[in-house]
Design a protein around this motif. Structure first.
Motif, PDB file in Angstrom:
ATOM      1  N   LEU A  55      49.325  37.948  42.407  1.00 28.49           N
ATOM      2  CA  LEU A  55      48.464  36.835  42.002  1.00 28.49           C
ATOM      3  C   LEU A  55      47.249  37.343  41.236  1.00 28.49           C
ATOM      4  O   LEU A  55      46.812  36.730  40.249  1.00 28.49           O
ATOM      5  N   ALA A  56      46.698  38.486  41.691  1.00 28.88           N
ATOM      6  CA  ALA A  56      45.551  39.059  40.989  1.00 28.88           C
ATOM      7  C   ALA A  56      45.938  39.492  39.581  1.00 28.88           C
ATOM      8  O   ALA A  56      45.178  39.324  38.620  1.00 28.88           O
ATOM      9  N   GLY A  57      47.152  40.066  39.424  1.00 24.53           N
ATOM     10  CA  GLY A  57      47.624  40.484  38.098  1.00 24.53           C
ATOM     11  C   GLY A  57      47.797  39.300  37.166  1.00 24.53           C
ATOM     12  O   GLY A  57      47.435  39.350  35.992  1.00 24.53           O
ATOM     13  N   CYS A  70      52.366  44.062  54.478  1.00 25.58           N
ATOM     14  CA  CYS A  70      52.461  44.605  53.121  1.00 25.58           C
ATOM     15  C   CYS A  70      53.044  43.595  52.132  1.00 25.58           C
ATOM     16  O   CYS A  70      52.704  43.613  50.951  1.00 25.58           O
ATOM     17  N   SER A  71      53.924  42.717  52.596  1.00 19.41           N
ATOM     18  CA  SER A  71      54.439  41.686  51.700  1.00 19.41           C
ATOM     19  C   SER A  71      53.318  40.733  51.284  1.00 19.41           C
ATOM     20  O   SER A  71      53.258  40.284  50.138  1.00 19.41           O
ATOM     21  N   ILE A  72      52.411  40.418  52.237  1.00 25.56           N
ATOM     22  CA  ILE A  72      51.263  39.576  51.901  1.00 25.56           C
ATOM     23  C   ILE A  72      50.354  40.296  50.905  1.00 25.56           C
ATOM     24  O   ILE A  72      49.887  39.710  49.916  1.00 25.56           O
ATOM     25  N   TYR A  73      50.120  41.580  51.128  1.00 26.86           N
ATOM     26  CA  TYR A  73      49.263  42.351  50.230  1.00 26.86           C
ATOM     27  C   TYR A  73      49.876  42.415  48.834  1.00 26.86           C
ATOM     28  O   TYR A  73      49.196  42.277  47.821  1.00 26.86           O
ATOM     29  N   ARG A  74      51.215  42.605  48.795  1.00 32.05           N
ATOM     30  CA  ARG A  74      51.894  42.673  47.511  1.00 32.05           C
ATOM     31  C   ARG A  74      51.780  41.343  46.767  1.00 32.05           C
ATOM     32  O   ARG A  74      51.579  41.303  45.547  1.00 32.05           O
TER      33      ARG A  74
END
Length: 329
Positions: free
Chosen positions: A305-307, A296-300
């Protein structure tokens, strides 16, 4: 008068695929050619060969064709030995002028040479006071075998704790003690060969030493899990995108599993104890919890980065619009 037969070796030991000489000699007052007959004694005797001198009478049985040779003294040579050739052979020698026929028996054994044995153990180490520990002497080939064991280079016999099976192929150590920490080997032999296994080392661990190792490792793991779970605060994004925030259920199950390992595992063989601890660390609920945190830390991070990427695109788009307005003015 009669034929007198002597046999220098009433027992002949042969090897599968090899040759065996059933040796006899005879004496007689007659100069006529002897009639020689060899039989393999069974419930119904099997005629191997019959001859006058060395000239064979009639046809040989299929299983003996090309495999036998007769000598003038009555001896029989068998080539390409088979296991079915084993048994008691009777030779009869008679001469027309003699009143009595001479008879003699020769026993033939056919064996397979012994291959090198090895000692098989479920593990090379064991915990002190383990109820049973088994060593098995195994090999690939050999017939009519006898087994023997050595510990520290000295022969082993049955006693109150070191128990040999009926055929002595299996050695069982009951109620393991520290003096059982030693080198073991087995020997396998038959009438034509003998082979000894390579020595194997059996290590015996004290229970107190293992308790310290497992307890220290277990306490360290518990402290790590509690610290990680207590200090980590899930963000709203984590709660939105991950399957479960801060899995107290997983932590509880990990603590229960570890407690069971520490207090219940001492009755198992040493290698099984270690496997259980590794299983707990890498496959338990605690491991799943740490994996989920990392995932989940990787997903966050990807979401952040996407934002930022979307924000940069928006700023670039606004800059382009302002440039177009200035050109119109």
């Amino acid at each position: 008068c009669g034929v007198n037969i002597s046999c220098p070796s009433p027992l002949v030991r042969g090897t599968l695929g090899g040759s065996a000489l059933l040796s006899v000699t005879y004496t007689s007052t007659s100069s006529d050619q002897p009639v020689i007959k060899w039989q393999l004694k069974r419930n119904k005797p099997v005629t191997v060969v019959q001859s006058i001198g060395t000239d064979i009478i009639g046809n040989l049985r299929p299983e003996y064709r090309g495999r036998i040779l007769l000598y003038e003294n009555g001896s029989l040579l068998l080539h390409h030995l088979q296991l079915s050739d084993e048994g008691a052979y009777e030779v009869e020698i008679s001469i027309t002028d003699d009143t009595f026929t001479g008879e003699r028996y020769v026993n033939l054994t056919v064996d397979v040479p012994v291959s090198r044995p090895f000692v098989h153990m479920v593990a090379s180490s064991v915990l002190e006071l383990t109820e049973l520990f088994i060593l098995n002497c195994t090999h690939d080939s050999g017939t009519k075998l006898t087994y023997s064991w050595q510990k520290g280079g000295k022969s082993l016999t049955n006693d109150s704790r070191l128990l040999l099976s009926h055929d002595q192929k299996v050695l069982t150590i009951s109620h393991v003690v520290m003096s059982d920490d030693d080198v073991y080997s087995c020997r396998v032999e038959n009438s034509i060969s003998s082979m000894k296994s390579l020595p194997v080392k059996l290590t015996v661990y004290r229970r107190s030493s293992l308790y310290i190792i497992l307890s220290t490792g277990g306490i360290f793991l518990l402290i790590t899990l509690v610290t990680v779970c207590a200090c980590w605060k899930p963000s709203k994004k984590y709660q939105l995108y991950c399957h479960y925030p801060f899995s107290l259920i997983g932590l509880k199950q990990a603590v229960i599993n570890l407690t069971k390992v520490i207090f219940n595992t001492f009755r198992l063989p040493f290698v099984h104890q270690i496997n259980m601890v590794l299983h707990l660390i890498f496959q338990s609920q605690s491991g799943m919890l740490l994996t989920e945190i990392h995932r989940c830390s990787i997903y966050r991070k990807r979401q952040e980065l996407a934002g930022q990427s979307r924000q940069n695109v928006a700023e670039q788009s606004n800059g382009n619009h302002e440039g177009n307005d200035n050109s119109l003015l």
